[in-house]
Design a protein around this motif. Sequence first.
Motif, PDB file in Angstrom:
ATOM      1  N   GLU A  14      24.441  -8.682  10.717  1.00  0.00           N
ATOM      2  CA  GLU A  14      23.829  -8.669   9.387  1.00  0.00           C
ATOM      3  C   GLU A  14      22.372  -8.278   9.505  1.00  0.00           C
ATOM      4  O   GLU A  14      21.776  -8.414  10.573  1.00  0.00           O
ATOM      5  N   LEU A  15      21.801  -7.838   8.390  1.00  0.00           N
ATOM      6  CA  LEU A  15      20.361  -7.615   8.329  1.00  0.00           C
ATOM      7  C   LEU A  15      19.708  -8.939   7.980  1.00  0.00           C
ATOM      8  O   LEU A  15      20.226  -9.706   7.172  1.00  0.00           O
ATOM      9  N   ASP A  16      18.573  -9.210   8.593  1.00  0.00           N
ATOM     10  CA  ASP A  16      17.868 -10.468   8.357  1.00  0.00           C
ATOM     11  C   ASP A  16      16.425 -10.152   7.990  1.00  0.00           C
ATOM     12  O   ASP A  16      15.592  -9.904   8.853  1.00  0.00           O
ATOM     13  N   ILE A  50      12.393  -4.601  11.247  1.00  0.00           N
ATOM     14  CA  ILE A  50      13.602  -5.096  10.590  1.00  0.00           C
ATOM     15  C   ILE A  50      14.438  -5.792  11.653  1.00  0.00           C
ATOM     16  O   ILE A  50      14.641  -5.257  12.741  1.00  0.00           O
ATOM     17  N   GLU A  60      17.524   1.053   3.353  1.00  0.00           N
ATOM     18  CA  GLU A  60      16.239   0.369   3.455  1.00  0.00           C
ATOM     19  C   GLU A  60      15.153   1.300   4.002  1.00  0.00           C
ATOM     20  O   GLU A  60      14.055   1.349   3.490  1.00  0.00           O
ATOM     21  N   ILE A  81      17.989  -7.270  12.995  1.00  0.00           N
ATOM     22  CA  ILE A  81      19.443  -7.227  12.890  1.00  0.00           C
ATOM     23  C   ILE A  81      19.933  -8.400  13.707  1.00  0.00           C
ATOM     24  O   ILE A  81      19.477  -8.611  14.833  1.00  0.00           O
ATOM     25  N   VAL A 122      26.324  -2.483   7.504  1.00  0.00           N
ATOM     26  CA  VAL A 122      25.000  -2.740   8.075  1.00  0.00           C
ATOM     27  C   VAL A 122      24.260  -1.426   8.301  1.00  0.00           C
ATOM     28  O   VAL A 122      23.083  -1.301   7.960  1.00  0.00           O
ATOM     29  N   LEU A 178      20.838  -0.396   6.409  1.00  0.00           N
ATOM     30  CA  LEU A 178      19.645  -0.020   7.178  1.00  0.00           C
ATOM     31  C   LEU A 178      19.125   1.347   6.739  1.00  0.00           C
ATOM     32  O   LEU A 178      17.927   1.525   6.517  1.00  0.00           O
TER      33      LEU A 178
END
Length: 96
Positions: free
Chosen positions: A42-44, A31, A91, A33, A84, A88
């Motif tokens: 942000e999460l990308d 993942i 997720e 960040i 965030v 995470l």
Amino acid sequence: MAETSQGMKIKKQPERQCMGCNAKKPKKELIRIVKTPEGTTELDFTGKKSGRGAYLCRDLACLKKIRKSGRITKIFDCAVSDEVWNALEEELSFDE
């Protein structure tokens, strides 16, 4: 690029290092960040957002380790929002 015995070219998969366990894994398994040019984190999930990126295994233990140590805050030189962290955690909980 390397070639197989049939002469086909094998595309090399990019690897990145997890901030929690320091293991190198294929980029698609991690993942990302990202700290955007505006200074937000942000999460990308696409891996294409512009900015400074850091990678994390899909393991809840790695998330807890970087959150406790504050490693990501040191890497990005800014605070990571609770949104965030919660995203995470959600997720990673979903993956298990």
